[in-house]
Design a protein around this motif. Structure first.
Motif, mmCIF file in Angstrom:
data_model
loop_
_atom_site.group_PDB
_atom_site.id
_atom_site.type_symbol
_atom_site.label_atom_id
_atom_site.label_comp_id
_atom_site.label_asym_id
_atom_site.label_seq_id
_atom_site.Cartn_x
_atom_site.Cartn_y
_atom_site.Cartn_z
ATOM 1 N N LEU A 27 -70.712 -24.555 -39.331
ATOM 2 C CA LEU A 27 -70.739 -23.652 -38.073
ATOM 3 C C LEU A 27 -71.679 -22.402 -38.702
ATOM 4 N N THR A 28 -72.419 -22.018 -37.525
ATOM 5 C CA THR A 28 -73.515 -20.761 -37.623
ATOM 6 C C THR A 28 -72.503 -19.599 -37.219
ATOM 7 N N ALA A 29 -72.183 -18.834 -37.919
ATOM 8 C CA ALA A 29 -71.408 -17.630 -37.717
ATOM 9 C C ALA A 29 -72.494 -16.511 -37.706
ATOM 10 N N SER A 30 -72.606 -15.203 -38.233
ATOM 11 C CA SER A 30 -73.385 -14.400 -38.374
ATOM 12 C C SER A 30 -72.859 -13.224 -39.495
ATOM 13 N N MET A 31 -73.799 -12.553 -39.918
ATOM 14 C CA MET A 31 -73.237 -11.305 -40.754
ATOM 15 C C MET A 31 -72.556 -10.622 -39.599
ATOM 16 N N SER A 32 -72.927 -10.491 -38.152
ATOM 17 C CA SER A 32 -72.133 -9.582 -37.347
ATOM 18 C C SER A 32 -70.748 -10.016 -37.126
ATOM 19 N N GLY A 33 -70.255 -11.256 -37.687
ATOM 20 C CA GLY A 33 -68.863 -11.520 -37.868
ATOM 21 C C GLY A 33 -68.035 -10.642 -38.889
ATOM 22 N N PHE A 34 -68.824 -9.702 -39.529
ATOM 23 C CA PHE A 34 -68.223 -8.946 -40.398
ATOM 24 C C PHE A 34 -68.855 -7.578 -40.781
ATOM 25 N N VAL A 35 -69.973 -7.279 -40.247
ATOM 26 C CA VAL A 35 -70.716 -6.016 -40.172
ATOM 27 C C VAL A 35 -70.829 -5.751 -38.749
ATOM 28 N N VAL A 36 -70.927 -4.384 -38.494
ATOM 29 C CA VAL A 36 -71.201 -3.899 -37.144
ATOM 30 C C VAL A 36 -72.810 -3.601 -37.263
ATOM 31 N N ASN A 37 -73.632 -4.259 -36.394
ATOM 32 C CA ASN A 37 -75.021 -4.070 -36.184
ATOM 33 C C ASN A 37 -75.178 -2.640 -35.901
ATOM 34 N N TYR A 38 -76.634 -2.232 -36.496
ATOM 35 C CA TYR A 38 -77.087 -0.695 -36.234
ATOM 36 C C TYR A 38 -78.588 -0.958 -35.618
ATOM 37 N N PRO A 39 -79.200 -0.378 -34.866
ATOM 38 C CA PRO A 39 -78.410 0.707 -33.759
ATOM 39 C C PRO A 39 -78.021 0.109 -32.479
ATOM 40 N N GLN A 40 -78.250 -1.061 -32.423
ATOM 41 C CA GLN A 40 -77.918 -1.950 -31.036
ATOM 42 C C GLN A 40 -76.200 -2.097 -30.898
ATOM 43 N N ASN A 41 -75.575 -2.066 -29.821
ATOM 44 C CA ASN A 41 -74.416 -2.325 -29.629
ATOM 45 C C ASN A 41 -74.334 -3.884 -29.059
ATOM 46 N N GLN A 42 -73.587 -4.629 -29.661
ATOM 47 C CA GLN A 42 -73.230 -6.061 -29.085
ATOM 48 C C GLN A 42 -71.801 -6.477 -29.512
ATOM 49 N N VAL A 43 -70.935 -5.892 -28.880
ATOM 50 C CA VAL A 43 -69.476 -5.990 -29.259
ATOM 51 C C VAL A 43 -69.009 -7.477 -29.020
ATOM 52 N N ALA A 44 -69.477 -8.135 -27.871
ATOM 53 C CA ALA A 44 -69.146 -9.475 -27.692
ATOM 54 C C ALA A 44 -69.554 -10.561 -28.627
ATOM 55 N N TYR A 45 -71.078 -10.346 -29.115
ATOM 56 C CA TYR A 45 -71.575 -11.222 -29.980
ATOM 57 C C TYR A 45 -70.420 -11.032 -31.427
ATOM 58 N N ASN A 46 -70.569 -9.741 -31.725
ATOM 59 C CA ASN A 46 -69.923 -9.290 -33.117
ATOM 60 C C ASN A 46 -68.328 -10.145 -33.082
ATOM 61 N N ALA A 47 -67.843 -10.088 -31.912
ATOM 62 C CA ALA A 47 -66.355 -10.482 -32.084
ATOM 63 C C ALA A 47 -66.330 -11.775 -31.931
ATOM 64 N N SER A 48 -67.090 -12.603 -31.341
ATOM 65 C CA SER A 48 -67.413 -14.089 -31.159
ATOM 66 C C SER A 48 -67.521 -14.462 -32.568
ATOM 67 N N LYS A 49 -68.486 -14.128 -33.475
ATOM 68 C CA LYS A 49 -68.880 -14.447 -34.498
ATOM 69 C C LYS A 49 -67.806 -14.428 -35.626
ATOM 70 N N ALA A 50 -67.032 -13.023 -35.444
ATOM 71 C CA ALA A 50 -65.838 -12.945 -36.393
ATOM 72 C C ALA A 50 -64.875 -14.287 -36.159
ATOM 73 N N GLY A 51 -64.958 -14.704 -34.741
ATOM 74 C CA GLY A 51 -63.980 -15.868 -34.347
ATOM 75 C C GLY A 51 -64.321 -17.133 -34.937
ATOM 76 N N VAL A 52 -65.771 -17.247 -35.272
ATOM 77 C CA VAL A 52 -66.378 -18.360 -35.791
ATOM 78 C C VAL A 52 -66.057 -18.463 -37.178
ATOM 79 N N VAL A 53 -66.108 -17.170 -37.851
ATOM 80 C CA VAL A 53 -65.396 -17.380 -39.600
ATOM 81 C C VAL A 53 -64.134 -17.729 -39.663
#
Ligand SMILES: NC(=O)c1ccc[n+]([C@@H]2O[C@H](COP(=O)([O-])OP(=O)(O)OC[C@H]3O[C@@H](n4cnc5c(N)ncnc54)[C@H](O)[C@@H]3O)[C@@H](O)[C@H]2O)c1
Length: 255
Positions: free
Chosen positions: A143-169
Motif C-alpha cells: 500500500l502507499t501510505a506517506s510520511m504524513s501518516g506519522f509526521v505533521v507536515n509543515y507549513p501546510q495544514n492537511q489533517v484529512a490526508y495525515n489522518a487517512s495515511k495513518a489509517g493506511v499504516v
C-alpha cells in the motif's frame, strides 16, 4: 534461485491502482521490466501506461474505475483473474491530497480524502486478499501510505490526508497479521515529498523552500526513486518482511 533472481517478478500478475501517472505509473513500468504482467486501475485513462508496459514485452490491461466503488473494484479483480490469471502482487497506491485548515474544511472534503485514501485501500486490499486466499498461492500486497501518516507536515495544514495515511499504516499492519497464515505479505511504503502531479514543481515557493530546508538530502524526490522499495516488497527478496512501513523520504522524518 540466484540472489538477483529473488528480485525478479518473472510471469507474476501485478495490479497497480493509480497507475495512470505519477508513482503508480513509474512502479508499474519497473515491475514490467522485472517480468510482471500489469493491470492498472485508475479514475483516469491509463492507456499510456498500458502501451509502455506492452513495449516492455509484457501483457497489460487497464480499467477506468473508482477505487471508492465496491462493485467496480470487485468486478475489476474478477476480470483481471479471468484475463491474466491469479493475482500475485497488488500495489494499492491511488490517493488524493488536500490542504486546508481544519476549521475551514467542509465535511465533504474530509470524506473525499478519507474515502479515497482509506476506504479505497480497504476495498482494493479486500478484493486482492479474497482472490489470493482462494488461489492458495500467497501473494504480496503493498500500500502507499506517506510520511504524513506519522509526521505533521509543515507549513501546510492537511489533517484529512495525515489522518487517512495513518489509517493506511495500521490497515497494513493489521492485514499483515491477519493474512500471514495464507502466505500473503502486506507492507506499505511511506514516500516523503515526491515530484508528481500531486506535488508539482509549481507548488508555492514558500512551501517548497520550507520542505527543502528540513530535508537532510536537501531535495524533493522523484517517482522512479520509489521503484526499488516497491520491487523489493513485491518480490521474493522480501520473503520475511511483512507489516513493514518502508519510509522513502530523503530523511525528512528523521528530524
Ligand atoms: N507525491 C507525493 O509527494 C506523495 C508523498 C507521499 C505519498 N504520496 C502518495 O502516493 C500515491 C500516488 O501519488 P502521486 O504522487 O503519484 O499522485 P498522482 O496524483 O500523480 O497520482 C495519483 C493517481 O491516483 C489516481 N486516483 C485518485 N483517486 C482515485 C480513485 N478514487 N480511483 C482510482 N484512481 C484514483 C489518480 O487518477 C492518479 O492517477 C498517493 O497515494 C499519494 O497519497 C505521494
Amino acid at each position: 534461485m540466484s540472489f538477483l533472481d529473488r528480485f525478479m517478478l518473472k510471469d507474476k500478475i501485478a495490479v497497480v491502482t493509480g497507475g495512470a501517472r505519477g508513482i503508480g505509473r513509474e512502479c508499474a513500468l519497473a515491475m514490467a521490466e522485472m517480468g510482471a504482467d500489469i493491470a492498472i486501475l485508475d479514475l483516469l485513462d491509463a492507456s499510456r501506461t498500458v502501451d509502455e508496459v506492452l513495449q516492455r514485452g509484457r501483457k497489460a490491461i487497464s480499467f477506468q474505475i473508482d477505487v471508492r466503488k465496491e462493485q467496480e473494484v470487485d468486478r475489476a479483480f474478477d476480470e483481471i483473474c479471468e484475463k491474466l490469471g491469479p493475482v500475485n502482487v497488488v500495489f494499492s497506491n491511488a490517493g488524493v491530497a488536500y490542504c486546508e485548515n481544519c476549521e475551514k474544511m467542509s465535511f465533504s472534503d474530509w470524506k473525499n480524502v478519507v474515502s479515497t485514501n482509506l476506504n479505497g485501500n480497504f476495498l482494493v486490499t479486500r478484493a486482492a486478499g479474497r482472490k489470493m486466499i482462494a488461489a492458495r498461492q500467497g501473494g504480496s500486497i503493498i500500500l502507499t501510505a506517506s510520511m504524513s501518516g506519522f509526521v505533521v507536515n509543515y507549513p501546510q495544514n492537511q489533517v484529512a490526508y495525515n489522518a487517512s495515511k495513518a489509517g493506511v499504516v495500521q490497515l497494513t499492519r493489521s492485514l499483515a497479521c491477519e493474512w500471514a497464515r495464507y502466505g500473503i505479505r502486506v507492507n506499505c511504503i511511506s514516500p516523503g515529498y515526491i515530484l508528481t502531479e500531486m506535488t508539482p514543481p509549481t507548488t508555492k515557493k514558500e512551501w517548497m523552500d520550507a520542505w527543502i530546508s528540513r530535508l537532510p538530502m536537501q531535495r524533493i524526490g522523484t517517482a522512479d526513486e520509489l521503484c526499488g522499495a516497491v520491487i523489493y516488497l513485491a518480490s521474493e527478496a522480501s520473503s520475511y518482511t511483512t507489516g513493514c512501513n518502508l519510509v522513502v523520504d530523503g530523511g525528512y522524518s528523521c528530524y
